[in-house]
Design an enzyme around this catalytic site. Structure first.
Site, mmCIF file in Angstrom:
data_model
loop_
_atom_site.group_PDB
_atom_site.id
_atom_site.type_symbol
_atom_site.label_atom_id
_atom_site.label_comp_id
_atom_site.label_asym_id
_atom_site.label_seq_id
_atom_site.Cartn_x
_atom_site.Cartn_y
_atom_site.Cartn_z
ATOM 1 N N GLU A 87 28.829 36.448 -1.541
ATOM 2 C CA GLU A 87 29.071 36.353 -0.090
ATOM 3 C C GLU A 87 29.299 34.903 0.302
ATOM 4 O O GLU A 87 28.587 34.012 -0.171
ATOM 5 C CB GLU A 87 27.839 36.790 0.712
ATOM 6 C CG GLU A 87 27.534 38.238 0.741
ATOM 7 C CD GLU A 87 26.309 38.515 1.631
ATOM 8 O OE1 GLU A 87 26.022 37.748 2.577
ATOM 9 O OE2 GLU A 87 25.626 39.511 1.351
ATOM 10 N N LYS A 113 28.077 41.444 15.298
ATOM 11 C CA LYS A 113 29.408 41.665 15.894
ATOM 12 C C LYS A 113 30.146 40.355 16.180
ATOM 13 O O LYS A 113 31.351 40.371 16.372
ATOM 14 C CB LYS A 113 29.331 42.548 17.137
ATOM 15 C CG LYS A 113 28.494 41.993 18.262
ATOM 16 C CD LYS A 113 28.432 43.017 19.402
ATOM 17 C CE LYS A 113 27.528 42.558 20.516
ATOM 18 N NZ LYS A 113 26.113 42.424 20.092
ATOM 19 N N PHE A 114 29.403 39.225 16.186
ATOM 20 C CA PHE A 114 30.091 37.942 16.353
ATOM 21 C C PHE A 114 30.190 37.163 15.045
ATOM 22 O O PHE A 114 30.532 35.989 15.045
ATOM 23 C CB PHE A 114 29.393 37.102 17.427
ATOM 24 C CG PHE A 114 29.522 37.699 18.802
ATOM 25 C CD1 PHE A 114 30.774 37.861 19.389
ATOM 26 C CD2 PHE A 114 28.405 38.140 19.491
ATOM 27 C CE1 PHE A 114 30.901 38.432 20.645
ATOM 28 C CE2 PHE A 114 28.523 38.707 20.750
ATOM 29 C CZ PHE A 114 29.777 38.870 21.332
ATOM 30 N N HIS A 115 29.832 37.820 13.939
ATOM 31 C CA HIS A 115 29.965 37.166 12.631
ATOM 32 C C HIS A 115 31.392 37.369 12.151
ATOM 33 O O HIS A 115 31.927 38.469 12.194
ATOM 34 C CB HIS A 115 28.979 37.805 11.646
ATOM 35 C CG HIS A 115 28.801 37.037 10.372
ATOM 36 N ND1 HIS A 115 29.796 36.900 9.428
ATOM 37 C CD2 HIS A 115 27.723 36.362 9.882
ATOM 38 C CE1 HIS A 115 29.341 36.180 8.411
ATOM 39 N NE2 HIS A 115 28.090 35.840 8.662
ATOM 40 N N ARG A 161 16.039 44.848 9.345
ATOM 41 C CA ARG A 161 16.218 45.229 7.939
ATOM 42 C C ARG A 161 15.170 44.533 7.081
ATOM 43 O O ARG A 161 14.420 43.705 7.573
ATOM 44 C CB ARG A 161 17.628 44.885 7.466
ATOM 45 C CG ARG A 161 17.947 43.409 7.532
ATOM 46 C CD ARG A 161 19.321 43.105 6.977
ATOM 47 N NE ARG A 161 19.698 41.736 7.272
ATOM 48 C CZ ARG A 161 20.840 41.171 6.922
ATOM 49 N NH1 ARG A 161 21.753 41.867 6.281
ATOM 50 N NH2 ARG A 161 21.100 39.929 7.214
ATOM 51 N N TRP A 189 24.146 33.180 13.047
ATOM 52 C CA TRP A 189 22.686 33.069 13.070
ATOM 53 C C TRP A 189 22.158 31.642 13.207
ATOM 54 O O TRP A 189 20.995 31.392 12.984
ATOM 55 C CB TRP A 189 22.068 33.786 11.871
ATOM 56 C CG TRP A 189 22.833 33.719 10.576
ATOM 57 C CD1 TRP A 189 23.728 34.649 10.109
ATOM 58 C CD2 TRP A 189 22.779 32.689 9.570
ATOM 59 N NE1 TRP A 189 24.229 34.262 8.884
ATOM 60 C CE2 TRP A 189 23.661 33.068 8.527
ATOM 61 C CE3 TRP A 189 22.073 31.490 9.451
ATOM 62 C CZ2 TRP A 189 23.859 32.302 7.385
ATOM 63 C CZ3 TRP A 189 22.267 30.718 8.314
ATOM 64 C CH2 TRP A 189 23.156 31.137 7.293
ATOM 65 N N ASN A 194 19.628 43.873 -1.653
ATOM 66 C CA ASN A 194 20.466 42.826 -1.064
ATOM 67 C C ASN A 194 19.610 41.619 -0.738
ATOM 68 O O ASN A 194 18.587 41.749 -0.068
ATOM 69 C CB ASN A 194 21.127 43.312 0.230
ATOM 70 C CG ASN A 194 22.185 42.328 0.706
ATOM 71 O OD1 ASN A 194 23.197 42.130 0.035
ATOM 72 N ND2 ASN A 194 21.933 41.687 1.839
ATOM 73 N N GLU A 195 20.035 40.470 -1.239
ATOM 74 C CA GLU A 195 19.301 39.232 -0.962
ATOM 75 C C GLU A 195 17.796 39.480 -1.000
ATOM 76 O O GLU A 195 17.087 39.267 -0.009
ATOM 77 C CB GLU A 195 19.723 38.633 0.380
ATOM 78 C CG GLU A 195 21.132 38.112 0.366
ATOM 79 C CD GLU A 195 21.512 37.322 1.609
ATOM 80 O OE1 GLU A 195 20.828 37.456 2.633
ATOM 81 O OE2 GLU A 195 22.501 36.577 1.559
#
Ligand code: GAL
Length: 689
Positions: A317, A366-368, A120, A325, A158-159
């Site tokens: 957020e 998916k692991f966040h 992204r 990460w 975003n950010e």
């Protein structure tokens, strides 16, 4: 500007409550889950979601073909369920068809490699093609949802600057040259500002200048680097403003924000400047690991608050639990989610939101952690989130109140951050943000609520202003701090402050040249220490990383100078290390700290300063070093005092704060480990209304 945080329009359409929400990415899930999502959101107390942030390829699956039906449906559904929408402009991640057609929108790294899509933020801030396509999406969204009753705010991109702040492409070169032309007017002025007589760098035209790409000798011209940092921050701010301008035209009634990243390591966006562009400031914050975590969180929130002068802001957020990460990503303890939310709230947040609603099933997050983990609602994490929601719903009376100024302020300056950490310096071990944080922490541990201030801000609200490594000082800043001191202000400067002007040049004066008119001593040399080395002062204070050889100037050597501590080891033995001096005739004073003191010594110095300058700490002795204090105040004058236990042991906090009543966020009379409690003192005005 139609809205400002703190105005009557704040917060969004939810004036009377704390916003509680999350990023919601329904495009990742089957539509038939939405009814369940609504039920669970209401159960958790969610009243706002950020929607569509990464949805460009869903909205415009092929060039010019728009698909809004899924967004229409979910906007309607959210509205029916009483949930407001902070609508993403979807421009953060361009779709594959766009980068396939126009690879020239992809950023280029410093060594000339073109970044690829597949993740992204793969767009050049200066690409006219990216901007044209991005603004088309923004226009479509603004036009379509202008009157939608769920629309509470716009969430631009975003950010901005995450990943793509530094782009060294042809577009960047062209825009950088324009930016330089605007700034300097003529190439001669630039040559002098960039000191190009050094190493034969003199330019004969702006066309010869490039962004500071990788060179064989690693030392690119420092002023070029500094200007490039300024330019990169400005270029992204222009992207922000380009979207804002479309949104303001089409939906002047809707407040606009973008999520800043006031958190560790995020150094390149000058948010003090950016804050002027948005209607309300939002921040994303992910906690650091280790013993600094809680102080860093408060520090980041205090810094965010400083961007809006204490007005409410929005935590867009943070995580419910583990992120994904870092090398190792640990989950949050039981209760930590609530403590984190209350800490941000204490520092002025009127919105507390998470990334994200449901934990993704695929993709790199998916692991966040999320609010709804793979196990669904019958889970520890969902229950912890419900507890946060229910606590915040009982704190609606806080909404709209401002973070109150404390007695102590610490200067935070993005340009000094960039300048201090340039290459070719006496030491590469100086870490600007951690240094400012360490001073913030010392005064917090000495019992003060500590604010952050920008270098151009008035210091008048504060009894003492600390300037750690305020390295780069403009003429205007020097004039402001001088008049503050001369009219009775009290300041503390650390080593490596006042060294360069806005062009990163040393003035024609001994170090610290920008302050030399105020100091009856000078720094003869810097003595950076290698990692692991440490030194000691004659009062027992320890230092590491940095020391300076100070010489008192005999002609100015008078009783107004007091050496508070000397070095006690070679090669500086007997020389002044910490010096105090009167400035002007109105009681102004400054203290100069020439070495990087360790945490304990710096805390003792903070206590010593409060005694010398008679600035009473807000906390009583038994709470100092254990509890952080921070206050909000509403427009009636009602005071909300938050006490935050920074330790893993219970702390007894009463009797303390006469006239305040305890709200009861914690069940026990003691503050539990890491617990947060609120004490309220109603103003007389409030009591009678
Ligand atoms: C933020 C980002 C979110 C998500 C989150 C994960 O930087 O805005 O989209 O990726 O990190 O921690």
């Amino acid at each position: 500007m139609p809205f400002r945080s703190g105005d009557a329009s704040w917060p969004l359409k939810l004036e009377s409550r704390i916003s509680f929400g999350c990023d919601y990415n329904p495009e990742q899930w089957p539509e038939n889950m939405q009814a369940e999502d609504m039920r669970l959101m209401k159960e958790a107390g969610i009243n706002i979601v950020s929607l569509g942030i990464f949805s460009w390829s869903e909205l415009e699956p092929r060039e010019g073909q728009w698909n809004f039906s899924w967004l229409d449906n979910i906007m309607d559904r959210l509205h029916r369920n009483g949930i407001a929408v902070d609508l993403g402009t979807a421009t953060a991640s361009p779709p594959p068809w766009l980068t396939a057609k126009y690879p020239e929108i992809l950023p280029v790294t410093a060594d000339g490699v073109q970044a690829m899509p597949g993740a992204r933020q793969h767009w050049r801030p200066t690409s006219p093609i990216y901007q044209e396509y991005a603004l088309r999406v923004v226009t479509q969204l603004a036009t379509r949802y202008s009157a939608h009753p769920a629309l509470a705010a716009w969430h631009v991109n975003n950010e901005l600057g995450a990943h793509n702040v530094h782009d060294y492409s042809h577009d960047a070169d062209v825009h950088f040259r324009d930016w330089l032309r605007d700034k300097y007017g003529s190439i001669d002025v630039l040559n002098s500002a960039w000191y190009t007589s050094f190493w034969s760098q003199r330019y004969s035209s702006f066309e010869e200048i490039n962004s500071p790409r990788k060179t064989l000798a690693p030392q690119v011209n420092p002023t070029q680097q500094l200007d490039f940092s300024r330019f990169c921050s400005d270029a992204l701010q222009e992207c922000l403003e380009a979207e804002i301008s479309v949104l303001r035209d089409v939906t002047p009634h809707v407040p606009i924000t973008t999520n800043f990243m006031v958190m560790d390591e995020e150094k390149w966006m000058n948010y003090k400047e950016w804050a002027r562009s948005v209607d309300f400031v939002s921040n994303d914050h992910y906690k650091v690991e280790g013993e600094l975590a809680r102080d860093e969180q408060s520090f980041s929130s205090a810094l965010t608050s400083s961007l809006v002068g204490g007005s409410p802001w929005f935590l867009m957020e943070h995580s419910t639990s583990a992120i994904n990460w870092r090398t190792v990503n640990s989950p949050k303890r039981s209760g930590e989610q609530l403590q984190d939310a209350l800490t941000h709230l204490a520092h002025g947040a009127d919105g507390i939101c998470y990334f994200q609603w449901r934990q993704s099933r695929g993709g790199s997050e998916k692991f966040h952690s999320a609010i709804v983990p793979p196990g669904g609602e019958d889970s520890f994490r969902f229950r912890e989130t419900m507890e946060v929601g229910s606590t915040l719903s009982q704190l609606s009376f806080i909404a709209g109140s401002r973070r109150r100024s404390g007695k102590v302020a610490v200067v935070f300056d993005w340009e000094s951050w960039w300048a201090v950490e340039q290459d070719s310096h006496p030491s590469q071990l100086l870490d600007y943000r951690h240094t400012v944080l360490s001073w913030w922490r010392s005064f917090s541990e000495a019992g003060f609520q500590v604010d952050l201030v920008g270098p151009g801000q008035s210091f008048d609200d504060h009894d003492v202003v600390i300037a750690p490594m305020w390295h780069l000082m403009t003429d205007e800043q020097v004039a402001t701090l001088t008049s503050y001191l001369e009219s009775g202000g009290k300041m503390v400067f650390s080593y490596f402050s006042g060294i360069v002007d806005e062009n990163d040049h040393l003035p024609e004066a001994p170090y610290p040249g920008r302050l030399s008119h105020l100091l009856p001593w000078r720094t003869e040399e810097f003595l950076p220490l290698p990692p692991g080395d440490a030194g000691v002062l004659d009062n027992g204070w320890k230092y590491q990383a940095w020391a300076e050889r100070l010489t008192l100037l005999s002609e100015k050597n008078d009783s107004s100078v007091e050496v508070m501590a000397h070095y006690s080891d070679s090669p500086l033995e007997g020389l002044p290390a910490v010096v105090r001096h009167n400035v002007g005739h109105s009681g102004g004073e400054l203290i100069y700290v020439s070495a990087q003191l360790d945490g304990g010594s710096q805390r003792e110095l903070a206590t010593e300063i409060s005694r010398l300058w008679n600035i009473a700490p807000e906390l009583p002795v038994h709470l100092r070093g254990k509890v952080e204090v921070v206050q909000r105040v509403d427009h009636y004058g009602t005071l909300y005092t938050f006490l935050i236990n920074k330790t893993d042991l219970p702390v007894g906090v009463e009797p303390f704060l006469p006239g305040f009543s305890r709200h009861g966020l914690c069940r026990d009379p003691e503050l539990p480990p890491y617990g947060v409690e609120l004490f309220i003192k109603h103003s007389k005005v409030h009591a009678t209304t």
